[in-house]
Design an enzyme around this catalytic site. Structure first.
Site, short mmCIF file in Angstrom:
data_model
loop_
_atom_site.label_atom_id
_atom_site.label_comp_id
_atom_site.label_asym_id
_atom_site.label_seq_id
_atom_site.Cartn_x
_atom_site.Cartn_y
_atom_site.Cartn_z
N SER B 108 -8.39 -11.88 -48.12
CA SER B 108 -8.82 -11.84 -49.68
C SER B 108 -9.18 -12.77 -50.13
O SER B 108 -8.43 -13.59 -50.10
CB SER B 108 -8.57 -10.87 -49.84
OG SER B 108 -8.86 -10.26 -51.59
N TYR B 130 -16.08 -12.54 -51.59
CA TYR B 130 -15.96 -12.37 -52.41
C TYR B 130 -17.63 -13.24 -53.05
O TYR B 130 -16.92 -14.38 -53.32
CB TYR B 130 -15.63 -11.89 -53.85
CG TYR B 130 -14.57 -10.19 -53.63
CD1 TYR B 130 -15.28 -9.30 -53.68
CD2 TYR B 130 -13.61 -10.90 -53.71
CE1 TYR B 130 -15.21 -8.31 -53.30
CE2 TYR B 130 -13.03 -9.78 -53.89
CZ TYR B 130 -13.79 -7.95 -53.80
OH TYR B 130 -13.26 -6.75 -53.60
N LYS B 248 -18.68 -5.80 -45.31
CA LYS B 248 -17.83 -4.79 -45.81
C LYS B 248 -18.60 -3.47 -46.83
O LYS B 248 -18.82 -4.45 -48.55
CB LYS B 248 -16.64 -5.56 -46.11
CG LYS B 248 -15.41 -4.21 -46.18
CD LYS B 248 -14.06 -4.52 -46.31
CE LYS B 248 -13.25 -3.38 -46.77
NZ LYS B 248 -13.27 -3.66 -48.34
N HIS B 272 -15.07 0.94 -50.28
CA HIS B 272 -13.62 0.28 -50.89
C HIS B 272 -12.16 1.59 -50.90
O HIS B 272 -11.46 0.98 -52.26
CB HIS B 272 -14.06 -0.01 -52.32
CG HIS B 272 -13.91 -1.57 -52.27
ND1 HIS B 272 -14.90 -2.50 -52.59
CD2 HIS B 272 -12.77 -2.03 -52.57
CE1 HIS B 272 -13.97 -4.30 -52.89
NE2 HIS B 272 -12.27 -3.43 -52.80
#
Lengths: 373, 373, 373, 373
Positions: B108, B130, B248, B272
């Protein structure tokens, strides 16, 4: 029957009090999250019957015929392992109660009494076969069953490996001292070696096969049962015997059709009482399409959460020829030995009689009219 | 594996006892009323499998390939933030357990360990991105991931803003002292200014955007993550790197098709874990139409409440190439560090093996036959 | 907003603690067995959204226009009786909070503050009209509302008689001393007699109309409200005023079409918050066919159990132009007076902003794409 | 009506406190697992009404006509056995309350008061007939009913045998001393022998008919009621009397059509309040297809869990001409004798008035428009 034992649920509750935890858990559990136990039941509950009125039901005929066997009502006793866990008289008690009721009794390979000893009790009997890795053992079992007078072979096809029952793992389930898998104990690896060229080789576990090893049953399965079982083996079994062969654990119409092509005499629509693949579809949902595919050609039986006479009627209405009754036999056995089983069989029979009468069915052939909607 | 830890539910309960309330709530919560947590699970439960019988499953092949990566079984470890909240060894423990199992680990952006340090642990890894308002940061992250040997980029597209987790607001969730977003801490606003002409300008909140400010994570998202992320940014990301890009958070077939048109390599059907839009459809319901639209052309992965081997099978039957496993990895991590994660991965793998065997699938390519009805 | 008040459910629980039983029961109850309260909520929960990804939502436009009125987000405050029961500042507090938020406030005929006094608070306002048996009263109310600056009339059409709220009957519900139906108290029967030839004749109860008389509200309805209200009255109302007329309580497409034919400006799909006919269909289920019939021609609003921003989005996706928020306004009012209402409105607005962003809607016009499946 | 008795549920709870366990269980129980009790109720709950607005409902007409009988509202009192078990005044109290309300009262063969004595109470009455094995008894009952002024025969066709009510078996249900089946006690076997050549021969139980014998009612049924009842008997009944004949217990469209062909005047869609075949379909689900088949030609009545005015409306919307109200009459009787029954009838009537008004039905002919969707 005492006032406190009026329904299958009563017997279940009574059995739970009587049985040791390990036995209760073994008999009662479903696989994994145990959703299928509930879905099997919900499958029947969701099927509403459409009773017909003003039919003379003063003298109804509940009998039927399955593979040449006359059944007093469309039910057989499902094969179940380790019946001495439920009561010291085990399989013999069940066989006697079955005989007294003329209900066919399907004896399990995993019986705690030898199939020959059970066969001495009169009454119609089929033999349930787990196919062993060692084909010599398998062949011997078939031949013993035939010799002992069993009239059909029920080959379990939904257990290439054992489903996972968490409670058994927590309990480290094993048979109590003195209780044995009576049909199998004679097969030490050496004792059968002479009879066949196929060695009883325990193949090493593939690295991807680190199965849970919580229960002895699981271990037994892994080492002895044959995960390679396939349609060629069915052909081989047919070559061994003239007994009619039913496949137990069929949930797909295409598999049922293939069973027919393979010369099988019947299929048992079953998910092993929810004990193998917890995500499998319920038997009430699998049944109609299988009956549509092979009904009339093959005997179509069904099991799973049959608790009321109306459930038998539902099964017939969806195309089954008869049902198998499983766990409730064990609750009766636990509660009252042979008499307990007789009482439970009487309960089913009288409940089925009433269900037929209330639905306006004078004989089982008319039950198919109750579905629809 | 101890007898008390036999299922994912066991690990979840154990983790709940071990973890501080703030961490437990952060990991476990869904958004808003948390209905989607339940609906994700119910989506799989509602999908009944149709096992096939009499298939030789004595030696099955559970392996598959996703974007050129060989998976021992069709599962990857989902990207999850703040893994040190679960255990002091955090991402390193997870990476080591993944490596030991050959299961790809998706790291992540919000890791509490730097991506370069994680990359030193061998084994296949992808990087979850992100997209930051400051594109220089974004670009730097992509280049660092590529340089460190990550083999695919997983761009999260369902989080233009943060979903609202009420428990985090009540807890005023923030990272404990000494724990940092290790991938991002190097980016003080000034440190990246020189690299790009796009200033890290924090746009003033529109008057209609008085978002809840209950948790620090929410604040972080609002100030740093880019709510303007759109298809042009995907093109820009493609221009930065040769790594395959997966999106995603895709829940619509038209978005999946557009991902294909945009040159993406795959989509991850995901809501999510129910943490963003609580009213979104469950992944089990979104999956089939997405698989129908892009399956075969793109890698189609799915996540959300995958707890049993049969769930992986259900996902494959509905058209997925593989699943992502999320929270259960953290329960294993909390309970036993690296060994706990290994145990949970073993649990999934053996459970999937059994599921395949019980459904008559000798290899993953045949799993699609289990759906229907 | 304190940490303990983060959701509408929080406000509801807090209000329950604060309010006297009689007031809580009056506000909260549904009719009869109160099944519709649950079905209204279940109607929204069953509607899954299909979020779109990779849409620039950094600067979204939540505003919309309904009958020429600019709404900051697609919500109005539903008309509700007796707001002083919730807080001593009653309608004035609600009006001020509405004004501060630019949210239109629909004032009830049954207000505990006079419509002229409420009108002094700035901000957009509509007037909800209960049609009285005495048409002179009705006419006077319409003219007063128009004179006071209300910009639309909301005619309640689902209350020819009062629904039965059992709790009110048990409580013998009545307004506390000193609280009055401020809009109506001036109309003693004699005071209006001179203005019209239609006498305020209380027709005798038909023998088949022995309605429950448990609550004063029920008595008031029976004696004053007009159960003869029909489409001719709508024509008469149109002749009295140029204000646009919306019908509140429409649940059928044919009635919506007829509203259009009758020159109405809009319909409010409503079952009176489950307080009238408990067997009526839920608003989420009634909405789509009504929107299909008159959407675009008439303003289509909807109410009933709207508790989250995602519920507003669901309503838009099913064809509504905006929603009405009812009881939650009263929970805010009870908890914190004007500030409490502001906080609840802020909660809805920010929640709706987040919902739009998470679903990839940059403006309300795109929300219809989220339905389907 | 006291404040504590506002709904049918209130009466049920009050009756439960008042009645001896054996009586409560007898009245309340369903058959077997009692699933149909719930499904009957759920059938109505699942049917959502679509109220029409802006209909003048100030003077509505709730009356209707069934087989020439004027009903003040579309309801009759269902036949129920042993009403003295609920209150010492039994059938007389019910008859008086019915007369006071002009609601037809269907007297049961199993009444604890003689049909002639009940007939002295004015008001419209029908007679419910259980067909006895001894046709002389049956014929005598029919002729007595006709002579006493009953205006229709309701022939129960869903009880060839008695459904199984477990609680009655546990309680060894029997009538208290001094309470008799007043209509039948005159028929000692010898007393009717002279009148007919058909002997009252109790046929020996078939071996497959070992019915549960837990309750005396069950025994009575088995020995006296005629399980051979069929369409020829209906022809015979028609030959005995000019009274219109309704069949009670019809759940299939084909049976309803056959009733029409057989010259019956009506059918009552019923599953005997869930007391006979627990797997039968709910009346709300059976009603529409039966109404479609014979509505207009035959009177179509329905019973089963009708608890609210809206339920009557639902039944009309699904095609019924009227409903039968059963158990709630007994709750009123238990609570307050004749006055209690009057109160419950008033409750239904006023509730139905309100339901019609809230749905925009000025007369019962328009209620069919409320279905759909």
């Amino acid at each position: 029957m005492p006032k406190s034992l009026l329904t299958i649920a009563d017997y279940r509750k009574a059995a739970r009090k009587i049985l040791p935890r390990m036995a209760w858990d073994y008999f009662r559990s479903g696989a994994d999250a145990q959703t299928l136990l509930k879905r099997n039941r919900a499958g029947w509950d969701a099927m509403e019957l459409r009773p017909r009125v003003l039919v003379d039901v003063s003298n109804i005929d509940t009998s039927t015929t399955v593979l040449g066997l006359n059944l007093p009502f469309p039910a057989l006793i499902a094969p179940m392992a380790y019946q001495k866990l439920a009561h010291k008289d085990g399989e013999i008690a069940l066989a006697r109660a079955a005989a007294a009721s003329d209900v066919p009794y399907i004896v399990s390979t995993m019986a705690t009494t030898g199939l020959e000893e059970i066969a001495k009790v009169p009454g119609p009997k089929w033999f349930q076969l787990y196919c062993h890795k060692d084909r010599a053992i398998t062949q011997d079992l078939v031949q013993r069953a035939e010799a002992a007078g069993y009239t059909a072979l029920v080959v379990t096809v939904d257990a290439p490996v054992l489903g996972r029952r968490i409670a058994d793992e927590r309990n480290s389930f094993e048979l109590p001292k003195g209780m044995t898998r009576a049909n199998l104990d004679r097969y030490s690896l050496s004792s059968v070696e002479g009879k066949t060229s196929r060695k009883a080789v325990l193949s090493p576990r593939p690295s991807t096969l680190k199965a849970m090893e919580g229960s002895h049953l699981s271990e037994l399965f892994r080492t002895r049962q044959d995960a390679s079982l396939n349609w060629r083996d069915i052909a081989w079994l047919r070559s061994l015997t003239d007994l009619p062969i039913l496949l137990k654990g069929v949930l797909r119409a295409d598999d049922a059709t293939r069973a027919s092509d393979a010369g099988c005499a019947g299929v048992i629509v079953s998910n092993h009482g929810g004990r193998q693949c917890d995500a499998a579809l319920s038997t009430a949902r699998a049944l109609p399409e299988i009956a549509a595919a092979v009904g009339g050609k093959l005997a179509v039986l069904v099991d799973g959460a049959i608790e009321w006479g109306t459930d038998i009627l539902r099964a017939l209405a969806l195309g089954a020829d008869a049902v198998l009754i499983g766990r409730p036999m064990l609750w009766g056995l636990a509660v009252g030995g042979e008499q307990g089983v007789r009482d439970v069989l009487d309960l089913y029979r009288s409940d089925f009689v009433r269900a037929m009468q209330l639905c306006g069915c004078a004989n089982v052939g008319t039950c198919t009219e109750l579905a629809g909607g």
